[in-house]
Write a protein that holds these residues in place. Structure first.
Motif, short mmCIF file in Angstrom:
data_model
loop_
_atom_site.label_atom_id
_atom_site.label_comp_id
_atom_site.label_asym_id
_atom_site.label_seq_id
_atom_site.Cartn_x
_atom_site.Cartn_y
_atom_site.Cartn_z
N GLU A 246 -0.59 0.18 -3.48
CA GLU A 246 0.48 0.81 -4.11
C GLU A 246 1.52 0.91 -3.24
O GLU A 246 2.67 0.63 -3.58
N LEU A 247 1.35 1.20 -2.07
CA LEU A 247 2.60 1.25 -1.03
C LEU A 247 3.09 -0.06 -0.95
O LEU A 247 4.35 -0.24 -1.07
N ALA A 248 2.41 -1.26 -0.62
CA ALA A 248 2.74 -2.51 -0.54
C ALA A 248 3.58 -2.82 -1.85
O ALA A 248 4.88 -3.64 -1.72
N GLU A 249 3.16 -2.50 -2.99
CA GLU A 249 4.05 -2.80 -4.23
C GLU A 249 5.40 -1.99 -4.14
O GLU A 249 6.43 -2.57 -4.62
N LYS A 250 5.31 -0.89 -3.63
CA LYS A 250 6.56 -0.01 -3.69
C LYS A 250 7.55 -0.44 -2.80
O LYS A 250 8.87 -0.33 -3.16
N ILE A 251 7.07 -0.97 -1.59
CA ILE A 251 8.15 -1.48 -0.61
C ILE A 251 8.43 -2.99 -0.85
O ILE A 251 9.31 -3.16 0.12
N GLY A 252 7.82 -3.53 -1.56
CA GLY A 252 8.06 -4.97 -1.97
C GLY A 252 7.58 -5.95 -0.85
O GLY A 252 8.23 -6.96 -0.69
N ILE A 253 6.50 -5.59 -0.18
CA ILE A 253 5.80 -6.78 0.52
C ILE A 253 4.35 -6.93 0.17
O ILE A 253 4.02 -6.23 -0.78
N THR A 254 3.80 -7.94 0.47
CA THR A 254 2.50 -8.18 0.13
C THR A 254 1.35 -7.40 0.79
O THR A 254 1.81 -6.81 1.81
N ALA A 255 0.25 -7.42 0.19
CA ALA A 255 -0.77 -6.52 0.73
C ALA A 255 -1.40 -7.16 2.01
O ALA A 255 -1.57 -6.33 3.00
N ALA A 256 -1.20 -8.40 2.17
CA ALA A 256 -1.43 -9.24 3.39
C ALA A 256 -0.61 -8.58 4.60
O ALA A 256 -0.76 -8.66 5.34
N ASN A 257 0.68 -8.75 4.01
CA ASN A 257 1.68 -8.16 5.13
C ASN A 257 1.45 -6.94 5.51
O ASN A 257 1.77 -6.36 6.90
N LEU A 258 1.18 -5.96 4.63
CA LEU A 258 1.05 -4.57 4.95
C LEU A 258 -0.14 -4.61 5.91
O LEU A 258 -0.28 -3.75 6.75
N SER A 259 -1.40 -5.18 5.55
CA SER A 259 -2.36 -5.24 6.29
C SER A 259 -1.95 -5.87 7.95
O SER A 259 -2.59 -5.28 8.99
N ILE A 260 -1.22 -6.76 7.96
CA ILE A 260 -0.82 -7.24 9.30
C ILE A 260 -0.08 -6.07 10.01
O ILE A 260 -0.50 -5.87 11.10
N LEU A 261 0.78 -5.39 9.32
CA LEU A 261 1.55 -4.18 10.00
C LEU A 261 0.24 -3.01 10.46
O LEU A 261 0.43 -2.66 11.50
N LYS A 262 -0.46 -2.86 9.41
CA LYS A 262 -1.58 -1.61 10.02
C LYS A 262 -2.66 -2.24 10.96
O LYS A 262 -2.92 -1.19 11.79
N THR A 263 -2.78 -3.24 11.11
CA THR A 263 -3.71 -3.69 12.40
C THR A 263 -3.13 -4.10 13.62
O THR A 263 -3.78 -4.57 14.37
N GLY A 264 -1.85 -3.81 13.61
CA GLY A 264 -1.14 -4.27 14.93
C GLY A 264 -0.96 -5.74 15.04
O GLY A 264 -0.60 -6.00 16.32
N LYS A 265 -0.86 -6.43 14.21
CA LYS A 265 -0.78 -7.86 14.38
C LYS A 265 0.83 -8.18 14.15
O LYS A 265 1.21 -9.52 14.82
N ALA A 266 1.68 -7.39 13.71
CA ALA A 266 2.97 -7.57 13.48
C ALA A 266 3.56 -7.65 14.71
O ALA A 266 3.38 -7.03 15.86
N LYS A 267 4.55 -8.60 14.95
CA LYS A 267 5.43 -8.82 16.14
C LYS A 267 6.71 -7.86 16.11
O LYS A 267 7.02 -7.46 17.05
N ALA A 268 7.00 -7.64 14.88
CA ALA A 268 8.31 -6.93 14.58
C ALA A 268 8.53 -6.45 13.26
O ALA A 268 7.84 -6.97 12.43
N ILE A 269 9.24 -5.21 13.23
CA ILE A 269 9.46 -4.99 11.54
C ILE A 269 10.94 -4.77 11.57
O ILE A 269 11.81 -4.37 12.55
N ARG A 270 11.26 -5.20 10.17
CA ARG A 270 12.74 -5.15 9.93
C ARG A 270 13.15 -3.54 9.67
O ARG A 270 12.11 -2.84 9.03
N PHE A 271 14.41 -3.27 9.96
CA PHE A 271 14.88 -1.89 9.40
C PHE A 271 14.73 -1.63 7.96
O PHE A 271 14.35 -0.36 7.63
N SER A 272 15.08 -2.73 7.19
CA SER A 272 14.78 -2.53 5.76
C SER A 272 13.45 -2.22 5.48
O SER A 272 13.28 -1.33 4.47
N THR A 273 12.43 -2.84 5.96
CA THR A 273 11.07 -2.47 5.86
C THR A 273 10.74 -1.11 6.09
O THR A 273 10.11 -0.34 5.35
N LEU A 274 11.19 -0.61 7.39
CA LEU A 274 10.80 0.61 7.84
C LEU A 274 11.57 1.52 6.90
O LEU A 274 10.83 2.51 6.69
N GLU A 275 12.70 1.35 6.48
CA GLU A 275 13.63 2.32 5.52
C GLU A 275 12.68 2.47 4.18
O GLU A 275 12.40 3.53 3.62
#
Lengths: 160, 74
Positions: free
Chosen positions: B20-49
């Motif tokens: 639900e969160l992935a759909e609301k913020i406009g990213i894929t579930a896979a990308n949200l998983s990358i964020l949650k598991t600490g594999k992301a290298k950076a986060i855009r301010f637009s995504t954080l917002e």
């Protein structure tokens, strides 16, 4: 981001490179068969017992490095098209292909330059020209820049 | 990675699923998983917002800094 025009251009360049590589490989094979005496009677191979090992190394090295170079170049192009279709601009495996091209190109140039050792009657002075070295370095620099671009692309993909 | 993204805690508080969160913020579930598991290298301010808007929280509620401990062994 995929663009049909870019993909078509990439496919066209890949086709040209593949055909040219195939032509070079066939040409290299025929030349080698003539040089070794396995084909044709007009050219008699000049194998000299005094420098036989040098002749064998240069003769076989030229074939191996030539085949390797054109194979890696073709693989690089195919991999680029395949990667682009999947949305990957800089496929990781292409980095290895480029470094491989750089090394094989150096040896191919060197052996090509000294192929006249076949037929040499006395000791043969090995030659190395600046063009071979410069082109090899250019290839290596391009491979390095591609490697950097691949790393940046990977990091960009992991920016959410 | 010293920066940890604690989205799970806020998801539980807001009774929302990752999908639900992935759909609301406009990213894929896979990308949200990358964020949650600490594999992301950076986060855009637009995504954080978008995350803060969707979860009705502050950036500090989902971002945590954990100092990396030296782990030299002999």
């Amino acid at each position: 981001m995929k663009n049909k025009k870019t993909l078509r251009a990439l496919v066209a360049v890949t086709t040209i490179v593949t055909l040219l590589s195939l032509f070079h490989v066939i040409s290299l094979t025929i030349q080698s068969l003539y040089i070794s005496g396995a084909m044709g009677t007009e050219f008699s191979p000049g194998w000299n017992e005094k420098i036989l090992w040098g002749q064998i190394i240069i003769f076989s090295g030229r074939i191996v490095s030539g085949y390797t170079f054109y194979l890696l170049l073709t693989l690089f192009m195919f991999n680029s098209v395949r990667g682009y279709k999947k949305g990957i601009i800089f496929p990781k495996t292409n980095v290895k292909f480029l470094y491989g091209c750089s090394i094989s190109h150096f040896f191919y140039s060197f052996f090509n330059l000294n192929i006249d050792i076949i037929g040499a009657t006395n000791e043969h002075l090995l030659k190395l020209d600046t063009e071979s070295v410069v082109l090899t370095l250019l290839f290596a620099i391009f491979a390095l820049m591609y490697h950097i671009a691949e790393k940046i692309s990977e990091e960009n993909n992991l920016t959410i | 990675m010293p920066i940890i993204v604690n989205v799970d805690v806020m998801l539980a508080k807001r009774k929302m699923s990752s999908g639900e969160l992935a759909e609301k913020i406009g990213i894929t579930a896979a990308n949200l998983s990358i964020l949650k598991t600490g594999k992301a290298k950076a986060i855009r301010f637009s995504t954080l917002e978008a995350i803060c808007k969707a979860l009705d929280c502050q950036p500090g509620d989902i971002l945590e800094y954990k100092r990396e401990e030296d782990s030299t062994t002999f």
